[in-house]
Design an enzyme around this catalytic site. Structure first.
Site, PDB file in Angstrom:
ATOM      1  N   TYR B 108       7.598 -10.917  -8.745  1.00 47.79           N
ATOM      2  CA  TYR B 108       7.341 -12.118  -9.503  1.00 47.79           C
ATOM      3  C   TYR B 108       7.602 -11.777 -11.035  1.00 47.79           C
ATOM      4  CZ  TYR B 108       4.582 -14.499  -6.142  1.00 47.79           C
ATOM      5  OH  TYR B 108       4.319 -15.255  -5.066  1.00 47.79           O
ATOM      6  N   GLU B 201      -7.029  10.633   9.240  1.00 41.86           N
ATOM      7  CA  GLU B 201      -6.542   9.303   9.388  1.00 41.86           C
ATOM      8  C   GLU B 201      -7.157   8.094   9.317  1.00 41.86           C
ATOM      9  OE1 GLU B 201      -4.742   8.937  13.142  1.00 41.86           O
ATOM     10  OE2 GLU B 201      -4.549   6.734  13.067  1.00 41.86           O
ATOM     11  N   ASP B 253      -5.537  10.533  15.248  1.00 42.66           N
ATOM     12  CA  ASP B 253      -5.783  10.178  16.494  1.00 42.66           C
ATOM     13  C   ASP B 253      -4.981  11.066  17.467  1.00 42.66           C
ATOM     14  OD1 ASP B 253      -7.711   8.332  16.156  1.00 42.66           O
ATOM     15  OD2 ASP B 253      -6.318   6.753  15.884  1.00 42.66           O
TER      16      ASP B 253
END
Ligand code: ADP
Ligand code: MG
Lengths: 610, 367
Positions: B108, B201, B253
């Site tokens: 912008y 995580e 994970d």
């Protein structure tokens, strides 16, 4: 179609038998076709007399409140030559009365159009047709007529005459139509007709009262077509047979009328002896007409005067056996007289009965055939040049027709019967209609297919006011727009086969193609006369025209491309370089901006980098 | 207390100075070119696939020697050249004024200077170009992504952002942790009692670790990577490792994505090959390994097609060609099942911190 057929059927029967052929299959199509027939008649009439056309077309609902299909009043007014009052009932009240039968290019063809429209109106609304015509610039005749097809003649309900100052014709019918469906086609038709007739001024007032006016764009009329003889490639056995049995190859019927004619041409008041008659005839031989010569020749062999002539009937003239057989009413018996080849009158009789020699027939009755070509042809077709065409058997006629088709040394057909619009009017029309950034037109030389001459003229226009909606093709044949059945048309085929990218045309270009085919016979694919079949000769001409124009467009496109590019460069560099300077100045911690004008100039000038 | 090793590490201040001087050099070069009527240009190391190579010595992806020239002489590059010049100019302002900006902000902000980016991906690309030109991560330009991860633990920092200069702060004061944002990224790391950094995580587990006082039990700073670690987070991990000398371990994970999260923290990603300040080459991947799934009898879910495809992709990556990295990928492929960190909850909510974590930390001493 012969007169006998009409006399046995009712008007509606006649109409329904021919309605599809003539384009009157439903109220939508019928309204459109009627508009076309009257507008085209008006344009034909003006063309014929070299009058710049001024046409007013109006369609008004009888009862605007009603839903479609409903009754409409269709009026077409022109400033043409009008029609003599005595011919009006014939022209508009009979089938197959037309002045355009000759071999030349015209919009109407068979003397059927206007009458079918009038008949359609009469059948669907039971209202008469109104024709107002002024042909002398002094008086205007108004006819209100119903058609009587049984008698193939109109019933005049009203005929008035009043003073007038301009020639022209107005025809008005009431008919059942569906404007809600036909409207867009009719507007397209008027629009496209104006494009291909830039020397006309056309106004259309629709049922809602909205006026579409197309002003005259050019003031010069294109050269009018001339009527010509057929080309040997363009005829079949039937045509030859008709040509041979033309009246002046027959022994005239010897009735009182004929005898009066003979007396008149010889300038005879009283009865003379056979010898005196022959003497008188010899003196005037070159001035007297062919039928009269024939009658006199017969009199010479029979050695009779006019009184005798009235008492006999010629039964047979057998050139092969050199005898004339006649019936004597007085004696009630048949006589045979020798036809001596020594007589100076023999040739007259023989050539009348047997027609011209093949050589003469070819040179006299066809275009583009001189004595040398005719002789070469006879050799090719294995006919003796002095063979009398009247003596040909059916088989020989077929052989002749066949050979006429196949002989390749006939010069190509005479295009003087064609009336293309011409490059200048076409180009002006295109400029006015589309206000394009680029336009080019090309009129090809005349060419022929199957003995019919044709000329292709084409125009291409790009950019400007043309919306970028992709390629649009306007198709015309003999100055008539073709609006229906686009899919299978030869012009569209050629356009679609073109690899536009090769001509620097991509995407949905603002591109218009105007194609006009003029011919004494347009090879329409269907009876609806809306699409042109792909004859190889026509296809080739169209292809050449399109390629030529597309190449011109490509040149324009690359020139334009280069100019656009230079402009774009200049714009880009004047926009960005000052910005870069501004950023660099702050980055470098400087107060004063660098002098970058030189760079803007260089940026605008350097060639495009690869 | 472990004090920061000032002589060894680049401080925030020196990095800022270096950046500003590079920007000025660029500015001067452009300025002189313009003045002499020459077309200025940027030399940008090429980021095309063929120029991304894995450097075994520094254990990360780097750019090869190929570079591209963005020249204002070339009309088709003029616009992007100007965009790049603008960005340098804008970054110069940001850094000098100590303001920060986001990727979206940049998109912008450009509009005020009649530099129109067609869309944000276009402006994002120019930012990467400038990173390559200056070989500095965008965080140093004070440009941050929208996504943020957080940190918690005994770490004292000193702000350098305007209005907070010199102000200190301890990152164990607020139990939700601290966003790793512009001000934290530009702060000086002052001191810490921690001996370990645990990157984890998932936000949920991060909160659990704080509740279970993992930071005290294990003397750790806990970092939530919020999935694939953002670059500011990787930069912080690197600084904790480099400047504070703390070892970094990673918990993710038990699937191929988890393994790769650990790998990216350790040795970077291909799309940041032009940057060198984002890796922690000595970081250790604690788990969850594929072999842990069986060993700890974790509940599993089946892999998806894309999980399996991802394994095949990673098998082509040079970093997965040996050792545990290679082995775990193979086991995942054999199992075709995966386990999330939450799977330990089957054995009680604290199982992961009480049993698994100590066991793995112990195990990690040997690899
Ligand atoms: N507007 C008109 N002005 C002058 N003559 C006309 C006009 N309309 C028709 N005619 C004459 O009437 C004839 C019959 O017209 P039409 O039935 O449409 O047959 P076609 O147009 O096929 O000849 C035309 O050949 C022409 O001589
Ligand atoms: Mg007609």
């Amino acid at each position: 179609m012969s007169k006998e057929v009409f006399s046995q059927i009712s008007p509606s029967e006649f109409f329904y038998r021919n309605r599809d052929l003539a384009g009157f299959s439903n109220p939508t199509r019928s309204l459109y076709t009627s508009v076309r027939e009257f507008v085209e008649n008006a344009l034909d009439a003006c063309d014929h007399r070299k009058i710049l056309p001024d046409i007013h077309l109006s369609i008004k609902a009888v009862d605007p409140e009603q839903a479609d299909p409903k009754h409409y009043i269709l009026t077409v007014k022109d400033n043409g030559p009008g029609i003599d009052p005595e011919h009006i009932p014939l022209a508009f009240g009979t089938v197959l009365y037309g002045s355009k039968f000759g071999l030349k290019q015209a919009r109407g063809m068979f003397g059927l159009g206007a009458t079918m429209a009038i008949l359609y109106g009469q059948i669907t609304t039971n209202k008469p047709v109104t024709v107002k015509s002024c042909s002398d610039g002094k008086s205007l005749d108004e006819f209100v007529m119903l058609l009587d097809i049984q008698k193939n003649k109109p019933v005049i309900q009203k005929h008035t005459t009043k003073e007038a100052s301009k020639t022209g014709l107005t025809v008005s019918i009431v008919l059942e139509g569906d404007y809600s469906k036909a409207g867009s086609k009719i507007r397209d038709y008027v629009y496209q007709t104006s494009l291909i007739t830039p020397y006309a001024s056309i106004t259309f007032e629709d049922p809602a009262g909205e006026k579409f006016h197309y002003a005259r764009i050019v003031k010069d009329m294109p050269r009018p077509p001339t009527v010509i003889k057929p080309h040997p490639h363009g005829i079949d056995v039937e045509t030859i047979r008709r040509m041979i049995t033309d009246t002046h190859y027959q022994i005239p019927a010897i009735d009182n009328k004929m005898i009066d004619k003979v007396k008149k041409e010889l300038g005879l008041k009283k009865n003379l002896s056979p010898k005196e008659i022959l003497e008188r005839a010899q003196k005037r031989w070159s001035d007297i007409s062919k039928p009269v010569r024939t009658v006199i020749s017969v009199m010479s062999f029979l050695n009779i005067d006019f009184e005798g002539l009235q008492k006999i009937r010629i039964d047979d003239i057998d050139v092969a056996n050199k005898t004339i057989t006649y019936w004597d009413f007085g004696e009630s018996q048949s006589h045979a007289v020798e036809l001596s080849p020594d007589s100076p009158y023999y040739k007259q009789i023989a050539s009348t009965v047997q027609g011209d020699t093949l050589l003469t027939f070819l040179t006299k009755r066809f275009q583009r055939v001189g004595p040398t070509t005719a002789e070469k042809f006879c050799e090719f077709a294995k006919f003796k040049p002095d063979k009398r065409i009247g003596s040909m058997t059916n088989e020989e006629l077929v052989k002749l027709a066949d050979a006429l088709q196949k002989f390749e040394e006939f010069l190509s057909p005479d295009p003087s019967c064609l009336a293309p619009l011409g490059e200048e009017p076409l180009s002006k029309g295109i400029m006015k209609f589309f206000n394009p950034e680029f336009a080019a037109v090309w009129q090809r030389n005349a060419s022929a297919y199957s003995g019919f001459p044709f000329v292709v003229e084409m125009g291409i226009a790009y950019g400007g006011d043309i919306p970028p909606n992709g390629l649009k093709v306007y198709r015309f044949a003999n100055r008539i727009p073709l609006l229906y059945d686009e899919g299978s048309d030869v012009v569209l085929k050629i356009v679609n086969e073109t690899e536009w990218a090769r001509y620097k045309i991509k995407g949905d270009p603002p591109l218009v193609i105007v194609s006009h085919i003029c011919s004494t016979r347009i090879p329409y694919k269907t009876v609806g006369k809306e699409n042109v079949a792909d004859r190889p000769e026509i296809e080739r001409e169209l292809k050449n025209a399109l390629q030529y124009l597309a190449r011109k467009l490509a040149v324009h496109m690359s020139r334009q491309g280069a100019a656009d590019m230079a402009k774009k460069r200049a714009n880009l560099y004047s926009k960005y370089v000052p910005l870069i300077a501004q950023f660099a100045t702050e980055l470098a911690g400087k107060k004063k901006e660098p002098n970058y004008n030189q760079l803007i100039r260089m940026g605008s000038e350097i060639e495009e980098q690869v | 207390m472990r004090l920061k090793n000032k002589s060894n590490a680049k401080t925030a201040e020196t990095r800022k100075k270096r950046l500003l001087s590079m920007l000025e050099q660029q500015g001067l070069s452009i300025y002189e070119n313009l003045d002499k009527g020459k077309f200025p240009q940027f030399v940008i190391p090429s980021r095309s696939v063929s120029n991304i190579v894995y450097d075994k010595k520094i254990r990360q992806y780097i750019l090869g020697s190929a570079s591209a020239v963005r020249s204002s002489r070339n009309m088709s590059q003029l616009r992007s050249y100007t965009q790049l010049a603008w960005l340098a100019f804008f970054v110069n302002r940001l850094v000098r004024e100590g303001k920060s900006s986001t990727l979206r902000d940049i998109y912008y902000s450009s509009q005020a200077f009649s530099i129109d980016f067609e869309d944000q991906p276009e402006s994002d690309n120019i930012i990467v170009d400038l990173e390559a030109v200056l070989t500095s991560p965008r965080e140093e330009f004070h440009i941050f992504p929208e996504e943020r991860s957080s940190v918690f633990g005994d770490l004292t920092i000193e702000y350098t952002v305007p209005g907070y200069e010199g102000k200190r702060m301890n990152l164990s004061d607020h139990p939700d942790g601290y966003l790793i944002g512009p001000s934290l990224s530009s702060a000086e790391l002052v001191d810490t009692s921690a001996e370990l950094v645990i990157a984890i995580e998932k936000g949920g587990l991060f909160t659990r670790f704080v509740e279970e006082k993992v930071h005290q039990k294990f003397k750790a700073i806990i970092v939530d990577t919020a999935g694939q670690a953002p670059r500011s987070t990787r930069n912080l991990l690197r600084r904790l490792n480099n400047e504070m000398g703390l070892p970094v371990v990673i918990l993710a994970d038990g699937d191929v994505y988890g393994e790769h999260i650990a790998m990216v923290i350790k040795s970077g990603s291909a799309n940041a090959a032009h940057l060198r300040e984002l890796t922690v080459p000595d970081a250790k991947w604690l788990g969850v390994w594929a072999t842990d799934i069986e060993k700890y009898k974790l509940p599993t879910i089946p892999m998806t097609e894309s999980d399996i495809k991802r394994i095949y992709d990673l098998q082509k990556d040079p970093r997965y060609q040996e050792g545990n990295w290679k082995k775990q990928l193979e086991v995942f492929l054999k199992l075709k099942r995966k386990a999330e960190l939450e799977a330990f909850s089957k054995y009680g909510l604290t199982n992961i911190t009480d049993k698994y974590l100590p066991a793995k930390l112990e195990e990690s001493k040997s690899f």
